[in-house]
Design an enzyme around this catalytic site. Structure first.
Site, PDB file in Angstrom:
ATOM      1  N   TYR A   1     -73.673 -11.643  66.831  1.00 58.10           N
ATOM      2  CA  TYR A   1     -73.498 -10.484  67.697  1.00 58.10           C
ATOM      3  C   TYR A   1     -73.689  -9.200  66.911  1.00 58.10           C
ATOM      4  O   TYR A   1     -73.708  -9.191  65.676  1.00 58.10           O
ATOM      5  CB  TYR A   1     -72.129 -10.509  68.376  1.00 58.10           C
ATOM      6  CG  TYR A   1     -70.966 -10.093  67.492  1.00 58.10           C
ATOM      7  CD1 TYR A   1     -70.398  -8.825  67.603  1.00 58.10           C
ATOM      8  CD2 TYR A   1     -70.424 -10.972  66.547  1.00 58.10           C
ATOM      9  CE1 TYR A   1     -69.330  -8.439  66.799  1.00 58.10           C
ATOM     10  CE2 TYR A   1     -69.361 -10.600  65.757  1.00 58.10           C
ATOM     11  CZ  TYR A   1     -68.814  -9.330  65.885  1.00 58.10           C
ATOM     12  OH  TYR A   1     -67.766  -8.957  65.088  1.00 58.10           O
TER      13      TYR A   1
ATOM     14  N   ARG B   1     -79.871  -6.108  60.704  1.00 57.26           N
ATOM     15  CA  ARG B   1     -78.808  -7.078  60.424  1.00 57.26           C
ATOM     16  C   ARG B   1     -78.823  -8.211  61.440  1.00 57.26           C
ATOM     17  O   ARG B   1     -78.568  -9.376  61.094  1.00 57.26           O
ATOM     18  CB  ARG B   1     -77.438  -6.394  60.403  1.00 57.26           C
ATOM     19  CG  ARG B   1     -76.319  -7.335  59.964  1.00 57.26           C
ATOM     20  CD  ARG B   1     -75.001  -6.607  59.760  1.00 57.26           C
ATOM     21  NE  ARG B   1     -74.509  -6.005  60.999  1.00 57.26           N
ATOM     22  CZ  ARG B   1     -73.404  -5.274  61.073  1.00 57.26           C
ATOM     23  NH1 ARG B   1     -72.680  -5.042  59.996  1.00 57.26           N
ATOM     24  NH2 ARG B   1     -73.009  -4.761  62.232  1.00 57.26           N
TER      25      ARG B   1
ATOM     26  N   ARG C   1     -73.844 -31.245  74.552  1.00 55.16           N
ATOM     27  CA  ARG C   1     -73.008 -31.082  73.361  1.00 55.16           C
ATOM     28  C   ARG C   1     -73.384 -32.079  72.268  1.00 55.16           C
ATOM     29  O   ARG C   1     -73.277 -33.289  72.441  1.00 55.16           O
ATOM     30  CB  ARG C   1     -71.535 -31.222  73.719  1.00 55.16           C
ATOM     31  CG  ARG C   1     -70.603 -30.834  72.583  1.00 55.16           C
ATOM     32  CD  ARG C   1     -69.146 -30.944  72.987  1.00 55.16           C
ATOM     33  NE  ARG C   1     -68.265 -30.454  71.921  1.00 55.16           N
ATOM     34  CZ  ARG C   1     -67.895 -31.180  70.865  1.00 55.16           C
ATOM     35  NH1 ARG C   1     -68.338 -32.427  70.747  1.00 55.16           N
ATOM     36  NH2 ARG C   1     -67.101 -30.663  69.940  1.00 55.16           N
TER      37      ARG C   1
ATOM     38  N   LYS D   1     -73.035 -12.145  60.837  1.00 53.81           N
ATOM     39  CA  LYS D   1     -72.166 -11.594  61.884  1.00 53.81           C
ATOM     40  C   LYS D   1     -72.112 -12.568  63.069  1.00 53.81           C
ATOM     41  O   LYS D   1     -72.724 -12.362  64.121  1.00 53.81           O
ATOM     42  CB  LYS D   1     -72.658 -10.211  62.326  1.00 53.81           C
ATOM     43  CG  LYS D   1     -71.604  -9.404  63.092  1.00 53.81           C
ATOM     44  CD  LYS D   1     -72.075  -7.972  63.286  1.00 53.81           C
ATOM     45  CE  LYS D   1     -71.088  -7.151  64.106  1.00 53.81           C
ATOM     46  NZ  LYS D   1     -69.837  -6.884  63.357  1.00 53.81           N
TER      47      LYS D   1
ATOM     48  N   GLU E   1     -61.652  -7.375  53.443  1.00 56.07           N
ATOM     49  CA  GLU E   1     -61.919  -6.337  54.442  1.00 56.07           C
ATOM     50  C   GLU E   1     -60.854  -6.403  55.516  1.00 56.07           C
ATOM     51  O   GLU E   1     -59.963  -7.250  55.483  1.00 56.07           O
ATOM     52  CB  GLU E   1     -63.317  -6.509  55.037  1.00 56.07           C
ATOM     53  CG  GLU E   1     -63.588  -7.889  55.600  1.00 56.07           C
ATOM     54  CD  GLU E   1     -65.062  -8.129  55.901  1.00 56.07           C
ATOM     55  OE1 GLU E   1     -65.826  -7.150  56.041  1.00 56.07           O
ATOM     56  OE2 GLU E   1     -65.456  -9.309  56.008  1.00 56.07           O
TER      57      GLU E   1
ATOM     58  N   LEU F   1     -68.674  -8.663  55.453  1.00 57.79           N
ATOM     59  CA  LEU F   1     -69.785  -8.264  56.300  1.00 57.79           C
ATOM     60  C   LEU F   1     -70.452  -7.034  55.703  1.00 57.79           C
ATOM     61  O   LEU F   1     -69.784  -6.120  55.223  1.00 57.79           O
ATOM     62  CB  LEU F   1     -69.286  -7.939  57.713  1.00 57.79           C
ATOM     63  CG  LEU F   1     -70.383  -7.557  58.708  1.00 57.79           C
ATOM     64  CD1 LEU F   1     -71.269  -8.759  59.014  1.00 57.79           C
ATOM     65  CD2 LEU F   1     -69.784  -6.997  59.985  1.00 57.79           C
TER      66      LEU F   1
END
Length: 281
Positions: free
Chosen positions: A33, A52, A100, A144, A176, A201
């Site tokens: 995301y 990114r 799945r 991310k 972080e 990140l």
């Protein structure tokens, strides 16, 4: 009036937005995301975010479901349809829909969803109080992904302690915040923040702010720092896409500086907003 959101090529009211229960983002958190800030109806740090995004997708063996230009136009259309002046746009790409199976499916179209979140980004910031907590995340924090349960749980530890956020700690050093990059300012005015690696990140706002730090002639050290260093710091702050630069007033019940937003963080936030507005698209 409900928001208009984007789901796989269609703009629909949020109540009508649907994704399959077999989507791998839902079943495996097999998704990445981005969140871009919007000021004055324009997008901030676009190139950094899309670069990114492409890197995160590549690290997971996924591809962009649309071109860069198409993705930019989707952002702009959502801003128009939702008359968004300030806030953010959340974007998520999943590996798509398949039965799945832990093995990645082949030739499955990615799922792409985006939505807006209105909020005031330019009000003066009061600063936040944080606790320290063990960093229990996986080892590829540079990607991310939507695997956010660990930081969400850590955030709730802070909330239960009556604080705003947590600085996560690994091997004695701060990595972080739960959704932001962390910094301290030493007695001689040096900004210290953890160096880039798989441990954190690679923040887009971080990169922009560190460029401003260099332009302002402020000394910078990119290295890990401890919680004890933070407690003794002259200032502390964090950066994030929709928070910009915000002071940290307290770490583990120890007041940082005079307990008010620090001058360096406040100055950097003001400069960042000014420069980001100039470069917004």
């Amino acid at each position: 009036m409900s928001r208009i959101v984007y789901v796989n090529g269609e703009y629909v009211p949020e109540e009508e937005a649907k994704v399959s229960i077999f989507d791998r983002g839902f079943l495996f958190a097999d998704a990445v995301y981005e969140v871009t800030a919007v000021l004055d109806g324009k997008i901030l740090e676009w190139e950094g975010h899309v670069n990114r995004l492409e890197r995160s997708l590549g690290e997971l063996g996924m591809t962009m479901p649309v071109t860069r230009d198409e993705l930019l136009e989707i952002h702009r259309e959502l801003i128009r349809r939702n008359t968004l002046d300030q806030g953010g746009i959340y974007l998520q790409v999943t590996r798509g829909v398949a039965d799945r199976d832990f093995a990645f499916p082949k030739d499955t179209p990615e799922t792409l969803v985006l939505f807006t979140q209105a909020r005031n980004l330019t009000d003066p910031k009061d600063g936040i109080k944080v606790i320290s907590a063990p960093d229990i995340r996986w080892q590829r924090r540079d990607i991310k992904t939507v695997q956010l349960l660990a930081p969400s749980m850590t955030k709730m530890l802070a909330k239960k302690a009556g604080k705003d956020d947590a600085w996560m700690v690994e091997d004695g050093y701060v990595t972080e915040g739960t959704s932001n990059n962390a910094y301290i300012v030493t007695e001689d005015g040096t900004i210290v923040t953890r160096n880039l690696s798989n441990s954190i990140l690679h923040g887009i706002t971080r990169a922009a702010v560190l460029k401003l730090v260099a332009e302002q002639g402020i000394k910078l050290e990119e290295r890990p720092f401890t919680v004890e260093e933070a407690k003794k710091a002259k200032e502390a702050f964090f950066t994030a896409a929709t928070a910009f630069v915000c002071s940290v007033l307290e770490v583990d019940n120890v007041t940082i500086g005079d307990g008010k937003p620090g001058p360096i963080a406040t100055r950097l936030n003001d400069i960042y907003i000014e420069e980001a507005r100039k470069a917004a698209i």
